[in-house]
Design a protein around this motif. Structure first.
Motif, short mmCIF file in Angstrom:
data_model
loop_
_atom_site.label_atom_id
_atom_site.label_comp_id
_atom_site.label_asym_id
_atom_site.label_seq_id
_atom_site.Cartn_x
_atom_site.Cartn_y
_atom_site.Cartn_z
N UNK A 137 0.81 -1.21 0.00
CA UNK A 137 0.00 0.00 0.00
C UNK A 137 0.84 1.26 0.00
N UNK A 138 1.89 1.28 0.82
CA UNK A 138 2.77 2.45 0.91
C UNK A 138 3.56 2.63 -0.38
N UNK A 139 4.09 1.51 -0.91
CA UNK A 139 4.91 1.60 -2.11
C UNK A 139 4.08 2.01 -3.34
N UNK A 140 2.76 1.79 -3.26
CA UNK A 140 1.91 2.18 -4.38
C UNK A 140 1.61 3.68 -4.37
N UNK A 141 1.87 4.33 -3.23
CA UNK A 141 1.67 5.77 -3.13
C UNK A 141 2.96 6.47 -3.52
N UNK A 142 3.05 6.86 -4.75
CA UNK A 142 4.26 7.53 -5.22
C UNK A 142 4.41 8.91 -4.61
N UNK A 143 3.30 9.48 -4.19
CA UNK A 143 3.30 10.82 -3.59
C UNK A 143 3.50 10.70 -2.09
N UNK A 144 4.74 10.93 -1.61
CA UNK A 144 5.03 10.82 -0.18
C UNK A 144 4.33 11.90 0.63
N UNK A 145 4.07 13.06 0.00
CA UNK A 145 3.34 14.12 0.69
C UNK A 145 1.91 13.66 1.02
N UNK B 72 5.64 -3.76 13.76
CA UNK B 72 5.51 -4.26 12.40
C UNK B 72 5.08 -3.15 11.46
N UNK B 73 4.15 -2.31 11.92
CA UNK B 73 3.68 -1.18 11.12
C UNK B 73 4.82 -0.22 10.79
N UNK B 74 5.62 0.11 11.81
CA UNK B 74 6.74 1.04 11.61
C UNK B 74 7.73 0.48 10.60
N UNK B 75 8.08 -0.81 10.76
CA UNK B 75 9.04 -1.43 9.82
C UNK B 75 8.46 -1.49 8.41
N UNK B 76 7.18 -1.86 8.30
CA UNK B 76 6.54 -1.96 6.99
C UNK B 76 6.46 -0.60 6.30
N UNK B 77 6.16 0.44 7.07
CA UNK B 77 6.12 1.80 6.51
C UNK B 77 7.49 2.21 5.99
N UNK C 277 9.89 2.52 -2.61
CA UNK C 277 9.44 3.56 -3.53
C UNK C 277 10.60 4.45 -3.97
N UNK C 278 11.46 4.79 -3.02
CA UNK C 278 12.58 5.71 -3.30
C UNK C 278 13.63 5.11 -4.22
N UNK C 279 13.80 3.75 -4.21
CA UNK C 279 14.84 3.16 -5.05
C UNK C 279 14.33 2.86 -6.47
N UNK C 280 13.07 3.19 -6.74
CA UNK C 280 12.54 3.11 -8.10
C UNK C 280 12.46 1.71 -8.67
N UNK C 281 13.04 1.51 -9.86
CA UNK C 281 12.93 0.23 -10.58
C UNK C 281 13.52 -0.93 -9.79
N UNK C 282 14.58 -0.68 -9.03
CA UNK C 282 15.22 -1.76 -8.27
C UNK C 282 14.28 -2.35 -7.22
#
Length: 396
Positions: free
Chosen positions: A44-52, A129-134, A141-146
Motif C-alpha cells: 500500500x505504501x509503495x503504491x503511493x508515489x506521492x510521499x506528501x 511491524x507497522x513502523x518497519x513496513x512503513x 518507492x525511493x529506489x525506483x525500478x530496483x
C-alpha cells in the motif's frame, strides 16, 4: 450468533465443550494478522508515489483517532454520571492491589522502532511491524525500478493472504456459534444481573457512539450514505463482537473497507494503525467503569479528575494492544491516575468479556469510518463502489 446464545444458556457451564470450535476460528484469524498487515502495508505504501499524500493521510488519521477517542471517553463519563451504576453499593476498600506501572510515553515512542523486525513479527507486535513496513515501503518507492521485484513478490503474497482470508471467513458461522455458546454458558444471568447497570450503561454509550456519532460524521463530514456504510461493515462487526479482538478482526475490516470503495493502499495504511491506536469503545468503557467504581466506593471526583481520566484514556489508547482483555489492563492505569480503589477491577473482571464485545465492535467501526473519510478526502474512495453502482475488484 443467536443460536449460540440459546445453546449456551441451555447448556450452562457445559457449553465450554463448544469453545474449541471458536478457538480454532480465532487462531485461524490470528494466523492471518502478521503476514497480512506486513504485506498489505508495504504494498500500500509503495503504491503511493506521492510521499506528501502519505504524510497527509497519516496526520489526518492520527488526529481523527485521537479526537474521536476523547469524545468517546467523555460520552462514557456522561453516561456513568447520568445512570449512576455504582450508586448505593457502599463498598469499602479492603486492601491495596499491586499493579504494574504503565510504560511512559517516551518509552512507548522508543519501543515503536523494532530492534529486530523478525522478532517483532514472531511476537505479533503490530505497532513495530507497522513502523518497519512503513519504512520498507517508503524505501522501495525511493529506489525506483530496483524495488519493483520486491514489491511484486509482496503483492503476490498479499493477494494470497486476501484469498486465505476469504477461505477462513467461510468458517465464520461455526466459529461465531462456538464462541457465543461459550460466553453465554460461562457468563450467565447469575453473573450479569448484579452488574447489569454497568453492562446497560456501556452498551447504550457504545450504541450512541458507534451508530449515532459515527453516522453523523459520515453523513455531515463525509457527505456519504451512513446506512450503506453500516450495512457493508456488518461482517467485521460480528467478528469483532464475538472475538473481542480489533487485531483479530483486521483481515475482515480490510475486506469491508474495500467493499466500501476505499483503495487498497489507503485501507492497508490506515486500518492497521486503527487496530492499535484507535480505542473509542475501550475509552467509553473506561469512562463508565471509572465512574461506577468511584460511586461504588463513595469517592467524589472533581473536574480535574474528569479531565485526567479523559487525557489518560486518550493517550493510553495509543499503546493498548487490540486483543481481548487489554481494556481491563488499561483500566488499572486510569484508576491509578485518579486514586480510585484498585479493588474495583475485580468487580469489572467478572463481566469484562461481556463489555469487551461491545467496545471492540465500536473500535473496529471507528477504524473503518476513519479509513472511509480519510480515503474520501484524499480521492482514494471510489464513489461508484460506495454507492453500489460498481462491484469492488477484490478476489475474496
Amino acid at each position: 450468533m443467536i443460536l449460540g446464545i440459546i445453546t449456551g444458556v441451555g447448556l450452562g457451564t457445559d457449553a465450554v465443550i463448544l469453545k474449541p470450535i471458536g478457538s480454532l476460528f480465532i487462531n485461524a484469524i490470528k494466523m492471518l494478522i502478521v503476514p497480512l498487515v506486513f504485506c498489505s502495508l508495504v504494498v500500500g505504501v509503495s503504491s503511493m508515489q506521492d510521499t506528501n499524500k502519505m504524510g497527509r493521510m497519516g496526520l489526518k488519521t492520527l488526529v481523527a483517532y485521537l479526537v474521536t477517542t476523547a469524545i468517546a471517553i467523555s460520552l462514557g463519563l456522561l453516561m456513568g454520571y447520568i445512570l449512576e451504576p455504582g450508586a448505593g453499593m457502599n463498598l469499602i476498600t479492603q486492601e491495596e492491589i499491586v499493579t504494574k506501572d504503565a510504560p511512559s510515553l517516551i518509552n512507548t515512542i522508543v519501543d515503536l522502532v523494532p530492534q529486530n523486525p523478525v522478532q517483532a513479527m514472531a511476537a505479533g507486535d503490530i505497532l513495530q511491524i507497522i513502523v518497519f513496513a512503513l519504512a520498507l515501503g517508503v524505501s522501495l518507492t525511493l529506489i525506483g525500478k530496483k524495488g519493483k521485484p520486491a514489491v511484486a513478490v509482496l503483492t503476490s503474497l498479499a493477494e494470497a493472504m486476501y484469498k486465505l482470508t476469504g477461505i477462513v471467513m467461510l468458517f465464520a458461522p461455526f466459529g461465531v456459534f462456538g464462541l457465543m455458546a461459550w460466553v453465554a454458558g460461562s457468563y450467565g444471568l447469575e453473573v450479569l444481573l448484579p452488574l447489569m447497570k454497568v453492562v446497560v450503561a456501556v452498551y447504550i454509550a457504545c450504541a450512541l457512539h458507534g451508530y449515532g456519532f459515527y453516522g453523523l460524521i459520515i453523513t455531515l463530514i463525509g457527505k456519504l450514505n451512513s446506512l450503506r456504510f453500516f450495512k457493508t461493515i456488518v461482517d467485521a462487526q460480528v467478528i469483532a463482537f464475538t472475538t473481542s479482538s480489533s487485531a483479530g478482526t483486521l483481515p475482515v475490516s480490510l475486506r469491508c473497507s474495500e467493499r466500501l470503495g476505499a483503495s487498497r493502499g489507503a485501507s492497508s495504511f490506515i486500518l492497521p494503525l486503527g487496530a492499535t491506536i484507535n480505542m473509542d469503545g475501550t475509552a467509553i468503557y473506561q469512562g463508565v467503569t471509572a465512574l461506577f467504581i468511584a460511586q461504588a466506593f463513595g469517592v467524589d471526583l472533581g473536574t480535574s479528575d474528569y479531565l485526567t481520566i479523559i487525557a489518560t484514556s486518550t493517550l493510553a489508547s495509543i499503546g493498548t494492544a487490540g486483543v481481548p482483555g487489554a481494556g481491563l489492563i488499561m483500566l488499572t492505569l486510569v484508576l491509578t491516575t485518579v486514586g480510585l480503589p484498585m479493588e474495583g477491577v475485580a468487580l469489572i473482571a467478572g463481566i469484562d468479556r461481556i463489555l469487551d464485545m461491545a467496545r471492540t465492535t465500536v473500535n473496529i467501526t471507528g477504524d473503518i469510518m476513519v479509513t472511509t473519510l480519510v480515503a474520501r478526502s484524499e480521492g482514494e474512495l471510489d464513489m461508484d463502489i460506495y454507492n453500489g453502482h460498481k462491484k469492488p475488484t477484490i478476489t475474496h
